[in-house]
Design an enzyme around this catalytic site. Structure first.
Site, short mmCIF file in Angstrom:
data_model
loop_
_atom_site.label_atom_id
_atom_site.label_comp_id
_atom_site.label_asym_id
_atom_site.label_seq_id
_atom_site.Cartn_x
_atom_site.Cartn_y
_atom_site.Cartn_z
N GLU C 29 95.94 25.96 4.57
CA GLU C 29 95.54 25.96 5.96
C GLU C 29 96.73 26.29 6.87
O GLU C 29 97.78 25.65 6.77
CB GLU C 29 94.97 24.57 6.34
CG GLU C 29 93.69 24.25 5.59
CD GLU C 29 93.37 22.76 5.52
OE1 GLU C 29 93.99 21.98 6.26
OE2 GLU C 29 92.51 22.39 4.70
N GLU C 60 90.09 21.32 1.52
CA GLU C 60 91.14 21.09 0.53
C GLU C 60 90.64 21.26 -0.90
O GLU C 60 91.35 21.79 -1.77
CB GLU C 60 91.75 19.71 0.70
CG GLU C 60 92.57 19.56 1.98
CD GLU C 60 91.74 19.47 3.25
OE1 GLU C 60 90.53 19.20 3.17
OE2 GLU C 60 92.31 19.68 4.35
N GLN C 82 98.02 20.28 3.74
CA GLN C 82 98.78 20.10 4.98
C GLN C 82 99.56 18.77 5.03
O GLN C 82 100.69 18.74 5.48
CB GLN C 82 97.84 20.22 6.17
CG GLN C 82 98.47 20.93 7.34
CD GLN C 82 97.44 21.60 8.22
OE1 GLN C 82 96.51 20.97 8.71
NE2 GLN C 82 97.60 22.88 8.46
N HIS C 129 98.76 10.51 7.87
CA HIS C 129 99.82 11.52 7.83
C HIS C 129 101.10 11.00 7.18
O HIS C 129 102.11 11.69 7.19
CB HIS C 129 100.15 12.02 9.24
CG HIS C 129 99.12 12.93 9.84
ND1 HIS C 129 97.88 12.49 10.20
CD2 HIS C 129 99.14 14.26 10.13
CE1 HIS C 129 97.18 13.51 10.70
NE2 HIS C 129 97.93 14.59 10.66
#
Ligand SMILES: Cc1ncc(C[n+]2csc(CCOP(=O)(O)OP(=O)(O)O)c2C)c(N)n1
Ligand SMILES: Cc1ncc(C[n+]2csc(CCOP(=O)(O)OP(=O)(O)O)c2C)c(N)n1
Ligand SMILES: [Mg+2]
Ligand SMILES: [Mg+2]
Lengths: 360, 325, 325, 360
Positions: C29, C60, C82, C129
């Site tokens: 991505e 994904e 990512q 994240h």
């Protein structure tokens, strides 16, 4: 005529379903309602393939009942969908199929004995001969379609003319991975053929409980892709639709979704009891739609079938399958080397330590 | 009281829960008319109807995600994943959402739900049908991970899991489904989540295990006993939260430990047990903690599976090594 | 030679590989025009074109599955996820297919591919994240798991990963991306996968770690040195296959071990290291193996993240405990 | 007229896209091309909401630039899509939205200060007040839509009339979870509204690289669901389409997919630099389509707007947002109790041991 052909008894409550746009060439009596896409000789060849596929399938069920196979998922009734579609491929095309697609895989070069091994609980059942680019049958439902997308995409990037076909069931269309595979194929215009055998069931779940869309074919539209529904028990229709899809793919025009409407006459696997979830009447009605009988009648109408030839074809099929069983069963079980040696190209030091413990 | 298999005890638990609490429902592939591939939900749709025993499309992420939504909205879904090997498509839902909503919303929302999955090998199944990846769930904060080894525990733990205010991964060892029958009380009772069970007391060596391996460990304990070695068998029953004290107490008593798991050895849950013992009971140890585990390979298919499964002999040998050390 | 950050070294490695081997391609991505959210693929699309640096839809499982197909068909895809927290939707593809095709097909097909993912916390990122779930990959037979901690290693290990005949999960500690610059050779070179690196030799205690925690461990080693304590710092670099001998040799020499991981403690990869030391070096140990790890909570968001991250002080304290024991 | 409204400049190469079936009520000049679905007073109320949403958004960007927020994803240009759709809900309806949907979430009762907390790196930003059934903003792309399906399904099973709406982007439609959510909603006829804000981009990827289908709305057809494309910068069109979908859902007629075509005027987040992947000309053209200006002009045509009122509305918005910032920033950071205490309903013994280590 067309109308009768398009009516199916389908789903948990033996509902009548009419799909007016389903491609159909051979009617239930084996008469042409369109143009035959292949000549008589080819049809006779494919008839032999249908018979051999059915012989394998019957044997598979028997062997499993005898405890000689670990599991078996019958393809009875789906022979034309598999043989007809695989017949449209070039020998070097890729195939990524499932546990129920022995007929298609064999057509593309995967030997019966290797297919038997795969069902007997032997890792070597996943290893077709060199030059046969057919992946081991996929057991996880849904995950494998994107593999065909990646493979055919790689071929496109490398500038070859090889395409990939992937087989899956109606149930598999519910998995997220179906969506991602279709979407990638649409965006990157990969040379992929998506061949869905809608056999009415995913284990016990009837097709209409799998998705609320009228057809599976129409799902193609969500991906900017061509989609088509064909009578999956009509060898000619399946062949022709697949051939067109293959040609389009090879010409760089992208992927196609084909919904081959067929019927899973047997149980899901030999462990399953369809009596728990469907009316046996349905199975009886399915007999009228037998995909092999239709071709037989067609050949008979064309004067290309007689009882002697039939006998020879049946005999040859049964010998071939018996021979495959012998071959498969003559193998010694996999060795520790087979197990430890195929985790990586080379055994890592820790793995080798474990291997030595097993073999010492 | 009735004599039930572990499978039967699970069915009984589900029926008991559905009966007791209107918020409970069962959801998964083929859980309705067929009663699931292992017949654990057999008969439930007839008794409770298709609004409480719900057949779904083939979509594990969808099953878990939808059950999660139901739990958030006040129901108590019990989701069935057909085999542990098919839980991976739902891994993101489980880790990122099911396990975390309480923290993400600081208790404003929660996901009281159970995800049942048959696990383990030893019965010659097809690829992906014999997984033992409990470690990938036991590592995740917010989840509870439960794995019963007896019919009694199966019912009591499943009822406790359904009552749990937090999500529970409920692992069902396929090999034990119909191995033995045991007296199981009728009606409602629970077995506390987070408590290990000492099946056999012993003084020479602690053998710590969970799930299907209790079978081999039980045999090993007998073999050792015949040889005058007194092994203590600890069945963890819950991997998360872990009953650390039960493990440490046992090892402090015996001074020796064998950890037995079916999963591949490296980074399996047995590593946590061994590490924990090293941390909290090092000075009691007379010998290295032994790990008996599957090899670091994919579990082989039927014909070579026996080469993979940890055996009674391997457990006995490991126990002896701790004594010879 | 040029002075590069770890991020720069990765870009350099990708460019080197794309240049050297026509089969290599980058897919993920936003890897094209933007050069990825961390700019690791910066400039590559300009140099190698959009047939070799491929921007994908947000999917994904699709990215990994498609890359898998490409690898099977003879290419050498380097897929970018990512953030590690977005690798979970691809977990099934990774575990069931990428890791297993060689075994499933008995070498007839294989998946020589790399799955890169930025990992770890400490920079106040949004939810999902800041993940450190290396244990869920390190447990899987058929995968290699690599995590560089220096610019030199980053380039050499990534080139080795791309050359590997088997799939590699390549973890990139976000916190190290731009922390330091180091001399990195130009052109092609590899660092062997499966070999740990002794960053500092020492004789009193072994501190074993990987990834971003090398930063705190390095500081801890200095603090300890100032105090006359000689710590040996082992950076594993590869979690699978594990360089067991390097760990055991070090601990046999020092007699004490501290394992440092950023992931939540329970069933993290540190448990494997501690268990291994208990197994193979018990008699060398003068003290329990200490694990310094994240708490068993989801890693907190920015405002409370500092409470979670293992600190230099915690490592120093743990090392001292092993010496005081 | 209709035609001009339907043309969008869109995608990496500023391509011109015309979608003839897009629902549209207010044209670019704020004139009705259909019937207004709400009265003037309601329109004025929603205008205030638009202004307040934009004030929040501008503040968000500023605060992030000042390091007072951890991350911020601007919704500039998407105000009508969010406010218009949320206005069609009942207060007790559920909402499951994303990091970019502050406008919609606030409309449904999620306070600005809690939204700010969520962006400042504070777990308490995920905790709306009791009775506000809006889930914390979803950061994982795609996974949350099925939650709305499960929630609304539960309401249906419990016989309430509550429905759920879920917000997501064009990029999210590529995830497998989108497919599974849509399919479940189709099969089980759950009272769910799928509101896709097609804002032209998923980070750097233009919409046409996300999927090869012409519209996102047409994807509904794959699930036997109603799908519709609306001008997402047209408050009235968004409101009306959502209201119809909500009514259908409440009436037991199942789910709807709405594609609200809008434009992400700002960067993906404050870390992103759109200059790397799109022509600034595109952003300029988007100004012509400003969703707020259109409503302002409409009110003006209707004599329901003047500069004084505008000033009052703007002032009120800015006070409200300043007050929210103060509130959010007055909080002490989360305590160890907040972190350890919310893993489970009760701390497990091992967790308590760790907690005591931290707090001792
Ligand atoms: C990911 C996954 N989920 C569940 C299963 C269990 N399972 C095996 S076959 C099957 C039904 C598949 O139905 P369909 O796709 O229609 O194929 P068919 O069996 O009818 O050929 C299911 C649910 C599986 N193998 N993989
Ligand atoms: C599962 C997952 N993959 C990737 C990301 C990284 N990511 C964050 S936003 C985004 C793009 C989403 O685009 P879209 O759905 O169109 O929503 P928009 O940001 O335009 O509102 C991506 C890829 C993520 N958060 N989650
Ligand atoms: Mg089927
Ligand atoms: Mg978008």
């Amino acid at each position: 005529m067309k109308d009768i052909v398009a009516v199916w008894w389908f789903g948990g409550d033996s509902r009548r379903v009419a799909w007016p746009n389903m491609r159909n060439i051979l009617d239930l009596e084996g008469r042409l309602v369109g143009e035959a896409p292949i000549d008589i000789e080819t049809t006779r060849r494919l008839y032999r393939a249908l018979i051999e596929t059915r012989a394998y399938d019957k044997k598979g069920t028997t062997l499993q009942r005898q405890g000689r196979l670990a599991t078996y998922a019958p393809l009875l009734g789906q022979e034309a969908a598999q043989v007809g579609s695989a017949a449209a491929l070039d020998p070097h095309d890729w195939m990524v199929a499932t546990y129920r697609d022995a007929g298609a895989m064999w057509m593309q070069g995967y030997p019966w004995e290797v297919l038997l091994l795969s069902r007997s609980g032997d890792e070597r059942g996943g290893r077709p001969p060199v030059h046969v680019d057919v992946l081991p049958p996929s057991i996880t439902v849904g995950a494998h379609m994107i593999h065909a997308v990646g493979i055919s995409w790689a071929e496109k990037l490398q500038g070859t003319d090889r395409i990939a076909i992937t087989y899956f069931g109606d149930g598999a269309t519910s998995e997220g991975d179906f969506h991602e595979a279709m979407n990638f194929a649409g965006v990157f215009k990969t040379p992929t053929v998506f061949l869905c055998q809608n056999n009415g069931y995913a284990i016990s779940m009837p097709r209409e409980r799998q998705t609320a869309s009228d057809t599976i074919a129409q799902k193609a539209d969500a991906y900017g892709m061509v989609g088509e529904q064909v009578d999956g028990n009509d060898l000619f229709a399946v062949y022709e639709a697949t051939k067109e899809a293959v040609d389009r793919a090879r010409a760089g025009e992208g992927a196609t979704l084909i919904e081959a409407v067929t019927y899973r006459v047997g149980p899901h696997t030999t462990n399953d009891d369809p009596g728990r979830y469907r009316d046996p009447e349905e199975e009886r009605l399915a007999l009228d739609r037998d995909p092999i009988e239709r071709v037989r009648r067609y050949l008979e109408h064309e004067g290309a079938w007689d009882a002697d030839w039939e006998e020879a074809v049946q005999a040859k099929a049964s010998t071939t399958i018996e021979r495959a069983v012998e071959l498969a069963e003559s193998l010694l079980p996999p060795s520790p080397e087979d197990i430890f040696g195929a985790v990586y190209e080379e055994m890592s030091p820790d793995l080798r330590r474990q291997f030595e413990q097993v073999t010492s | 009281m009735s004599e039930l298999t572990l499978a039967g005890a699970l069915t009984d638990a589900l029926a008991t829960a559905l009966d007791k609490d209107q918020r409970v429902l069962v959801i998964g592939e083929d859980v309705g008319q067929t009663g699931g591939v292992f017949r654990i939900t057999d008969g439930l749709i007839g008794r409770f109807g298709d609004q409480r025993v719900i057949d779904t499309p083939v979509a594990e992420s969808g099953i878990v995600g939808a059950a999660f939504g139901m739990a958030v909205a006040g129901l108590r879904p019990v989701a069935e994943i057909q085999f542990m090997g098919f839980s991976y498509p739902a891994y993101d839902q489980i880790l990122s959402h099911v396990a975390r909503i309480r923290n993400r919303s600081q208790h404003r929302f929660s996901a009281p739900m159970v995800i049942r999955m048959p696990c383990g090998g030893g019965f010659g199944a097809a690829e992906h049908h014999s997984e033992s990846t409990e470690a990938i769930y036991a590592h995740i904060p917010g989840l509870k991970v439960v794995i019963p080894a007896t019919p009694y525990d199966a019912k009591g733990l499943l009822l406790a899991a359904i009552d749990s205010p937090d999500p529970v991964i409920f692992l069902e060892p396929i090999r034990l489904y119909r191995l033995v029958r045991e007296e199981v009380p009728e009606g409602y009772y629970t077995v506390e989540i987070g408590k290990a069970r000492i099946e056999t007391e012993g003084s020479d060596v602690s053998i710590i295990t969970w799930g299907a391996m209790t079978h081999e460990v039980r045999e090993a304990v007998e073999v050792l006993a015949a040889d005058g070695i007194s092994a203590e068998m600890v069945d963890l029953r819950t991997l998360r939260p872990l009953d650390e004290d039960a493990i440490i107490d046992s090892v402090q008593k015996t001074g020796r430990a064998v950890v037995v798991q079916e999963a591949p050895k490296t980074a399996g849950f047995g590593a946590e047990i061994a590490a924990l013992i090293g941390e909290r009971a090092l000075y009691s140890l007379h010998a290295p903690v032994e790990r008996v585990a599957g090899w670091d390979t994919t579990i082989p298919l039927k014909k070579a599976e026996h080469r993979y499964m940890p055996t009674t002999e391997a457990i006995v040998a490991a126990a002896r090594r701790t004594l010879d050390a």
